[in-house]
Write a protein that holds these residues in place. Structure first.
Motif, mmCIF file in Angstrom:
data_model
loop_
_atom_site.group_PDB
_atom_site.id
_atom_site.type_symbol
_atom_site.label_atom_id
_atom_site.label_comp_id
_atom_site.label_asym_id
_atom_site.label_seq_id
_atom_site.Cartn_x
_atom_site.Cartn_y
_atom_site.Cartn_z
ATOM 1 N N GLY A 14 0.868 -1.374 -0.062
ATOM 2 C CA GLY A 14 0.029 -0.034 -0.122
ATOM 3 C C GLY A 14 0.849 1.217 0.096
ATOM 4 N N ARG A 15 1.925 1.047 -0.676
ATOM 5 C CA ARG A 15 2.901 2.300 -0.809
ATOM 6 C C ARG A 15 2.121 3.665 -1.653
ATOM 7 N N SER A 16 2.442 4.789 -1.132
ATOM 8 C CA SER A 16 1.544 5.970 -1.563
ATOM 9 C C SER A 16 2.251 6.187 -3.137
ATOM 10 N N LEU A 17 1.258 6.119 -4.159
ATOM 11 C CA LEU A 17 1.721 6.441 -5.391
ATOM 12 C C LEU A 17 1.239 7.945 -5.623
ATOM 13 N N TYR A 18 1.977 8.629 -6.466
ATOM 14 C CA TYR A 18 1.906 10.186 -6.756
ATOM 15 C C TYR A 18 1.977 10.105 -8.322
ATOM 16 N N TRP A 19 0.768 10.766 -8.852
ATOM 17 C CA TRP A 19 0.802 10.590 -10.413
ATOM 18 C C TRP A 19 -0.084 11.884 -10.949
ATOM 19 N N CYS A 20 0.111 12.349 -12.197
ATOM 20 C CA CYS A 20 -0.722 13.382 -12.631
ATOM 21 C C CYS A 20 -1.580 12.874 -13.641
ATOM 22 N N ARG A 21 -2.988 12.920 -13.240
ATOM 23 C CA ARG A 21 -3.805 12.381 -14.216
ATOM 24 C C ARG A 21 -4.130 13.219 -15.543
ATOM 25 N N GLY A 22 -3.515 14.079 -15.625
ATOM 26 C CA GLY A 22 -3.748 15.004 -16.892
ATOM 27 C C GLY A 22 -2.615 14.638 -17.879
ATOM 28 N N CYS A 23 -1.418 14.249 -17.650
ATOM 29 C CA CYS A 23 -0.409 14.283 -18.590
ATOM 30 C C CYS A 23 0.259 12.611 -18.513
ATOM 31 N N GLN A 24 -0.165 12.017 -17.521
ATOM 32 C CA GLN A 24 0.288 10.668 -17.571
ATOM 33 C C GLN A 24 -0.896 9.654 -17.997
ATOM 34 N N ASN A 25 -1.265 9.668 -18.910
ATOM 35 C CA ASN A 25 -2.520 8.854 -19.795
ATOM 36 C C ASN A 25 -2.028 7.919 -20.646
ATOM 37 N N HIS A 26 -0.677 7.746 -20.796
ATOM 38 C CA HIS A 26 -0.333 6.618 -21.793
ATOM 39 C C HIS A 26 -0.651 5.448 -21.363
#
Length: 261
Positions: free
Chosen positions: A218-230
């Motif tokens: 359950g490690r905290s994942l950080y990501w941007c839903r705007g540009c990480q869409n590949h």
């Protein structure tokens, strides 16, 4: 990178992003203090049990009766589950072999955000690098590993190797300090683009950075839903996300934050 601090009675556990845990048992006389760099300590140096330094700050544990470190159990590290993968921080590592390990991963349905922490594929990759590599590649953390093309895999492996080697080579990097300008100069917030920046604006597209637990521990994942869409399976992302607090007071507070203005 220090990710979590938990207190269990007189025991304090500090968890780093590579699953290493520092345990201090304080009993009656032990205590943790936090000081600015150069500020006088309130207890003598001889009583220090542990000292952790970051830029501008130092955390000191005094009079601990027991200090130990251990690693969070991970069945994937057991010899019966397979040997550790290649160490990408070493220049002699065959990167092409790591690409093949990634493309031939045994569970094709596994999410790439989980696979990057599987030490059988590439060893030494912690949670900070997982988040930053995926951001640098504009790749959805929830993409199935069997959806990766060879081009995708090569990009992941090369970027990961570059980050790990940059950290290793920088003279001013020490464990606990995190990344230092390892995203091709784009990590303008202490060297990180998304890690630990939930609720802030993505420096690439301006969208709000999100976070959620992902993986075995359950490690905290950080990501941007705007540009990480590949390769993003949108329906899967939407179904497990925790919605933002809809209360008007919460919305007003979020709107007042400097990065949301």
């Amino acid at each position: 990178m220090l990710e979590l601090i938990e207190s269990h009675g007189q025991h304090v556990e500090m968890v780093w992003d590579d699953n290493v845990v520092l345990l201090t048992h304080l009993r009656r006389n032990g205590s943790w203090h936090v000081y600015r760099r150069g500020e006088p300590w309130r207890k003598p140096y001889q009583q220090m049990a542990v000292s952790i330094e970051v830029d501008g700050w130092v955390a000191v544990c005094f009079n601990a009766t027991n200090v130990e470190t251990y690693r969070i159990p991970d069945k994937r590290r057991h010899p019966g589950m397979g040997r550790l993968g290649p160490d990408l921080s070493q220049p002699e590592t065959d990167l092409g072999g790591v690409v093949n390990l990634l493309l031939s991963y045994h569970d094709g349905a596994a999410q790439i955000g989980e696979v990057l922490l599987d030490q059988r594929v590439m060893s030494g990759v912690g949670n900070v690098h997982r988040c930053e590599v995926l951001w640098a590649q504009e790749l959805s953390p929830f993409a199935r590993v069997d959806a990766l093309s060879e081009h995708d895999a090569v990009g992941i492996v090369n970027t990961t190797a570059s980050m790990l080697r940059t950290n290793l080579q920088r003279a001013n990097w020490r464990p606990g300090h995190g990344l230092r300008e390892v995203v091709g100069g784009r990590g303008g917030h202490g060297g990180v683009a998304v890690y630990g920046r939930n609720g802030q604006r993505c420096q690439r597209c301006g969208e709000t950075i999100s976070t959620r637990p992902l993986g075995q521990h359950g490690r905290s994942l950080y990501w941007c839903r705007g540009c990480q869409n590949h390769l993003s399976p949108q329906e899967a992302v939407r179904s497990d996300e925790t919605p933002m607090d809809p209360h008007p007071a919460a919305q007003a507070y979020l709107a007042s934050l400097p990065w949301n203005r």
